[in-house]
Scaffold this motif. Structure first.
Motif, PDB file in Angstrom:
ATOM      1  N   GLU A 147       0.792  -1.224   0.000  1.00  0.00           N
ATOM      2  CA  GLU A 147       0.000   0.000   0.000  1.00  0.00           C
ATOM      3  C   GLU A 147       0.830   1.282   0.000  1.00  0.00           C
ATOM      4  N   ILE A 148       2.097   1.197   0.357  1.00  0.00           N
ATOM      5  CA  ILE A 148       2.926   2.408   0.408  1.00  0.00           C
ATOM      6  C   ILE A 148       4.002   2.409  -0.659  1.00  0.00           C
ATOM      7  N   PHE A 149       4.748   1.323  -0.762  1.00  0.00           N
ATOM      8  CA  PHE A 149       5.911   1.333  -1.640  1.00  0.00           C
ATOM      9  C   PHE A 149       5.571   0.961  -3.082  1.00  0.00           C
ATOM     10  N   VAL A 150       4.677  -0.020  -3.274  1.00  0.00           N
ATOM     11  CA  VAL A 150       4.335  -0.430  -4.634  1.00  0.00           C
ATOM     12  C   VAL A 150       3.795   0.732  -5.473  1.00  0.00           C
ATOM     13  N   PRO A 151       2.832   1.539  -4.970  1.00  0.00           N
ATOM     14  CA  PRO A 151       2.315   2.630  -5.808  1.00  0.00           C
ATOM     15  C   PRO A 151       3.402   3.604  -6.276  1.00  0.00           C
ATOM     16  N   ILE A 152       4.332   3.914  -5.387  1.00  0.00           N
ATOM     17  CA  ILE A 152       5.373   4.874  -5.749  1.00  0.00           C
ATOM     18  C   ILE A 152       6.327   4.280  -6.770  1.00  0.00           C
ATOM     19  N   SER A 166      15.765  -0.004 -11.072  1.00  0.00           N
ATOM     20  CA  SER A 166      16.520  -0.131  -9.825  1.00  0.00           C
ATOM     21  C   SER A 166      15.799   0.633  -8.723  1.00  0.00           C
ATOM     22  N   THR A 167      15.636  -0.008  -7.568  1.00  0.00           N
ATOM     23  CA  THR A 167      15.008   0.653  -6.426  1.00  0.00           C
ATOM     24  C   THR A 167      15.684   1.971  -6.103  1.00  0.00           C
ATOM     25  N   TYR A 168      16.985   2.020  -6.313  1.00  0.00           N
ATOM     26  CA  TYR A 168      17.774   3.159  -5.851  1.00  0.00           C
ATOM     27  C   TYR A 168      17.720   4.337  -6.820  1.00  0.00           C
ATOM     28  N   GLU A 169      17.020   4.152  -7.963  1.00  0.00           N
ATOM     29  CA  GLU A 169      16.702   5.299  -8.806  1.00  0.00           C
ATOM     30  C   GLU A 169      15.872   6.303  -8.014  1.00  0.00           C
ATOM     31  N   TYR A 170      15.023   5.794  -7.141  1.00  0.00           N
ATOM     32  CA  TYR A 170      14.189   6.692  -6.324  1.00  0.00           C
ATOM     33  C   TYR A 170      15.043   7.638  -5.501  1.00  0.00           C
ATOM     34  N   LEU A 171      16.162   7.140  -4.971  1.00  0.00           N
ATOM     35  CA  LEU A 171      17.005   7.977  -4.120  1.00  0.00           C
ATOM     36  C   LEU A 171      17.597   9.137  -4.901  1.00  0.00           C
ATOM     37  N   GLU A 172      17.911   8.927  -6.183  1.00  0.00           N
ATOM     38  CA  GLU A 172      18.419  10.044  -6.991  1.00  0.00           C
ATOM     39  C   GLU A 172      17.305  11.030  -7.313  1.00  0.00           C
ATOM     40  N   MET A 173      16.106  10.518  -7.618  1.00  0.00           N
ATOM     41  CA  MET A 173      14.977  11.405  -7.883  1.00  0.00           C
ATOM     42  C   MET A 173      14.650  12.259  -6.663  1.00  0.00           C
ATOM     43  N   ARG A 174      14.732  11.645  -5.484  1.00  0.00           N
ATOM     44  CA  ARG A 174      14.319  12.341  -4.251  1.00  0.00           C
ATOM     45  C   ARG A 174      15.454  13.132  -3.617  1.00  0.00           C
ATOM     46  N   PHE A 175      16.678  12.614  -3.712  1.00  0.00           N
ATOM     47  CA  PHE A 175      17.812  13.299  -3.080  1.00  0.00           C
ATOM     48  C   PHE A 175      18.849  13.677  -4.142  1.00  0.00           C
ATOM     49  N   ASP A 176      19.881  12.879  -4.321  1.00  0.00           N
ATOM     50  CA  ASP A 176      20.862  13.163  -5.368  1.00  0.00           C
ATOM     51  C   ASP A 176      21.578  11.877  -5.769  1.00  0.00           C
ATOM     52  N   ARG A 177      22.473  11.981  -6.744  1.00  0.00           N
ATOM     53  CA  ARG A 177      23.129  10.801  -7.289  1.00  0.00           C
ATOM     54  C   ARG A 177      24.039  10.132  -6.261  1.00  0.00           C
ATOM     55  N   LEU A 234      18.839   1.920   5.454  1.00  0.00           N
ATOM     56  CA  LEU A 234      18.301   2.208   4.117  1.00  0.00           C
ATOM     57  C   LEU A 234      16.791   2.408   4.162  1.00  0.00           C
ATOM     58  N   LEU A 235      16.088   1.591   4.945  1.00  0.00           N
ATOM     59  CA  LEU A 235      14.648   1.756   5.083  1.00  0.00           C
ATOM     60  C   LEU A 235      14.329   3.120   5.677  1.00  0.00           C
ATOM     61  N   GLY A 236      15.087   3.546   6.692  1.00  0.00           N
ATOM     62  CA  GLY A 236      14.880   4.870   7.281  1.00  0.00           C
ATOM     63  C   GLY A 236      15.047   5.978   6.255  1.00  0.00           C
ATOM     64  N   LEU A 237      16.019   5.822   5.349  1.00  0.00           N
ATOM     65  CA  LEU A 237      16.249   6.827   4.309  1.00  0.00           C
ATOM     66  C   LEU A 237      15.051   6.891   3.352  1.00  0.00           C
ATOM     67  N   PHE A 238      14.518   5.747   2.941  1.00  0.00           N
ATOM     68  CA  PHE A 238      13.351   5.742   2.058  1.00  0.00           C
ATOM     69  C   PHE A 238      12.128   6.335   2.757  1.00  0.00           C
ATOM     70  N   LEU A 239      11.950   6.019   4.038  1.00  0.00           N
ATOM     71  CA  LEU A 239      10.818   6.584   4.780  1.00  0.00           C
ATOM     72  C   LEU A 239      10.942   8.095   4.888  1.00  0.00           C
TER      73      LEU A 239
END
Length: 616
Positions: free
Chosen positions: A102-107, A115-126, A425-430
């Motif tokens: 309900e939280i991670f799949v929609p995003i 790659s899951t970690y593409e999100y981290l670049e979109m949200r933070f930086d490379r 890593l989970l804390g960073l995504f949250l």
């Protein structure tokens, strides 16, 4: 005689036949997928199955990926020694599946990431993305080495199968079908291997019930032997397994495995619709319930059979992880081929984990390292490179198997590794998903703080194992044994994943600093919550200090939305967008002034996203 100790039978010709046929079947599935998809030459087809998978096979693959040979061998030994509290993980699986779906799949699904970690670049930086990817790759390589080595060692010492021969064979089979068939081969092979794993458990339980005169006796022996004392509500965080450590700590640990781990994310984003992706996680939840229940029943069956003659204390086996293979050779040797089925079950778990890891490592390498460096590489070259990387990572996982030999008891060691690395890593995504004020500086500082703290606790527990009274297995007897092979082993006072600490070892119960009896004795299931909470709190504090609330221009697609939760028409409300399209949508919304000022980010981050759009 069954249950009375002593040497057991070794593998028969039919056992070898069953084992070899299982390996060949896995290779056959890979070859079939390679031939069926020979007209597909894109890297998306190889890494994500063309995003056309359906819920049920993906769900079975999700279950098989982490229900590995470690589970097949380690979980029954857990039930045998410590009883049934591990069964409470069924609650953790439920919580994990709901949060992930309900939280991670929609995003992840609507962003169209690979790659899951593409999100981290979109949200933070490379830089944040590369750090997250590197942490994942280290964790996965080590875990996969453990998943390959530990079952092989246990089975080698009981069945006589050549250790390194089987290790190389396992790696070779995984390399073949991962390289030839890509994600489709991995998923459909996982489906086959999941069936084999469950069949192995059923064979043990059924034969045990026949020997003991029914399941009722197994249940009664377990009850009077204290193995069914599940509901321990002691809030002590130093106690290994209680209701709170498993439901709270275990839930977050499993969320970190499924919500942000590339091996799992890569599967559910390969589904053709978001509804299918969510459904795969809920079907997977049921699969996890069934698997852990059969594993625990196998352990209780083993306890009932060896209630008067513990093979470990009697010296028949040298480590807890050899208990179930010993039981199989003891009670199933009269049925040619059935012990081979169990060994095939253990190695099916190993194959599913190794193949999932290899495929995921290839995906993050291609998406996070290769594509940014070579943006103009053709799809054909990317596909060939992905195949070459499958071979490389297969060999690397075999090499890492040697490192895992230092980790001791495999089940707790494996879960500890995930907690120490995936927690931060989970804390960073949250932080990124729920808090628009979180910025790059805060995310990186929080990640480092969480990682340092969990590694400190985890490594400290390795050097100074927890106090015996916090980790003591339940009592076992050798009164009914026919013979004893060694002096009774004082294994009950050894830490579950210690590398050799005993009551006579310096620093174990002698000169121990105060911190060893408190901080280093923290339950391993709290490593993940510790890392997540510290990362989140530090990230928010540093973000606030460094101007997180004054940033501009964050894509609202990067945050959870109310309509994402428990939606019945997810596919109509949110289509899966390619990465470039989602970034273009961000720029369009900024131009039209549709972005809420709270959803902000730094100018540097916007420039990174625009550069990615230009390249694409």
């Amino acid at each position: 005689m069954v249950g009375l100790g002593g040497p057991v039978a070794t593998f028969s010709v039919w056992d070898y036949v069953v084992f070899v046929v299982t390996l060949l079947a896995a290779v056959g599935i890979g070859l079939y997928q390679a031939l069926a998809g020979r007209s597909q030459t894109s890297s998306s087809e190889f890494l994500l199955g063309g995003r056309q998978m359906t819920a049920v096979p993906v769900a079975m693959s999700l279950t098989a990926s982490f229900m590995s040979g470690i589970t097949v061998i380690g979980t029954p030994a857990e039930a045998y020694r410590f009883g049934a509290p591990f069964w409470l993980f069924a609650f953790s699986y439920t919580i994990m599946s709901t949060i992930t779906a309900e939280i991670f799949v929609p995003i992840f699904y609507r962003l169209g990431i690979t790659s899951t970690y593409e999100y981290l670049e979109m949200r933070f930086d490379r830089l944040t993305r590369l750090i997250g990817t590197s942490m994942y790759m280290f964790q996965t390589a080590l875990y996969t080495g453990m998943a390959i080595y530990a079952p092989a060692l246990a089975l080698n010492q009981i069945t006589g199968l050549n250790l390194w021969g089987v290790l190389v064979a396992t790696g070779t089979v995984c390399i073949i079908y991962c390289t030839l068939g890509g994600l489709k081969a991995v998923i459909w092979t996982d489906v086959f291997q999941m069936v084999i794993m469950l069949a192995g458990f059923v064979a043990v339980i059924a034969r045990g019930a026949v020997i003991q005169g029914g399941l009722q006796r197994i249940w009664n022996d377990s009850y009077y032997g204290g193995r069914l004392n599940v509901w321990d509500f002691d809030p002590d965080p130093l106690k290994r397994h209680t209701f709170w450590t498993i439901v709270i700590g275990g839930s977050l640990m499993w969320v970190s495995m499924y919500a942000i781990n590339q091996s799992q994310v890569q599967r559910y984003i390969s589904c053709r619709t978001m509804t299918q992706a969510k459904l795969s996680l809920y079907v997977n939840m049921v699969g996890l319930w069934v698997t852990v229940s059969l594993a625990m029943l196998s352990g209780l069956t083993m306890y009932s059979i060896y209630i008067k003659c513990d093979p470990l204390t009697n010296g028949d086996v040298g480590a807890p992880d050899q208990l179930l293979p010993y039981l199989v050779m003891d009670i199933l040797a009269d049925f040619p081929g059935v012990p081979g089925l169990f060994v095939a079950a253990a190695y099916s778990g190993t194959l599913s984990t190794a193949s999932s890891s290899i495929n995921a490592l290839v995906a993050v390498t291609v998406e996070d390292f290769i594509k940014p460096l070579c943006p103009n590489m053709s799809e054909k070259h990317l596909t060939w490179l992905s195949m070459a990387l499958s071979v490389f990572f297969g060999l690397l996982c075999i090499a890492m198997a040697a490192v895992s030999s230092l980790m001791g008891s495999i089940l707790q060691a494996a879960l500890s590794i995930f907690g120490m690395i995936s927690g931060p890593l989970l804390g960073l995504f949250l932080l990124g998903i729920f808090f628009p004020c979180g910025n790059t500086i805060g995310g990186l500082v929080g990640l480092v703080a969480g990682l340092v703290l969990t590694l400190w606790a985890g490594i400290g527990a390795q050097i100074y194992p927890p106090l015996p009274e916090k980790t003591l297995p339940l009592s076992l007897s050798t009164a009914g044994c026919n013979s004893s092979h060694t002096e009774a082993l004082n294994w009950t006072t050894t830490a579950p994943w210690s590398t050799g600490g005993t009551p006579t070892t310096p620093g174990y119960l002698g000169e121990r600093p105060f911190i060893a009896d408190t901080w280093y004795s923290l339950s391993y299931l709290y490593f993940c919550p510790l890392g997540s909470i510290v990362t989140l709190i530090c990230g928010l504090l540093v973000s606030s200090i460094s101007g997180g609330c004054k940033q501009r221009k964050v894509n609202p697609e990067l945050f959870i939305r109310k309509r994402d939760l428990f939606c019945l028409n997810c596919d109509q409300n949110s289509e899966q967008l390619p990465e470039a399209e989602s970034i273009e949508k961000c720029d369009e919304d900024m131009t039209k002034g549709k972005i809420n000022p709270a959803f902000d980010t730094t100018d540097h981050d916007v420039q990174v996203n625009r550069e990615k759009t230009t390249r694409l």
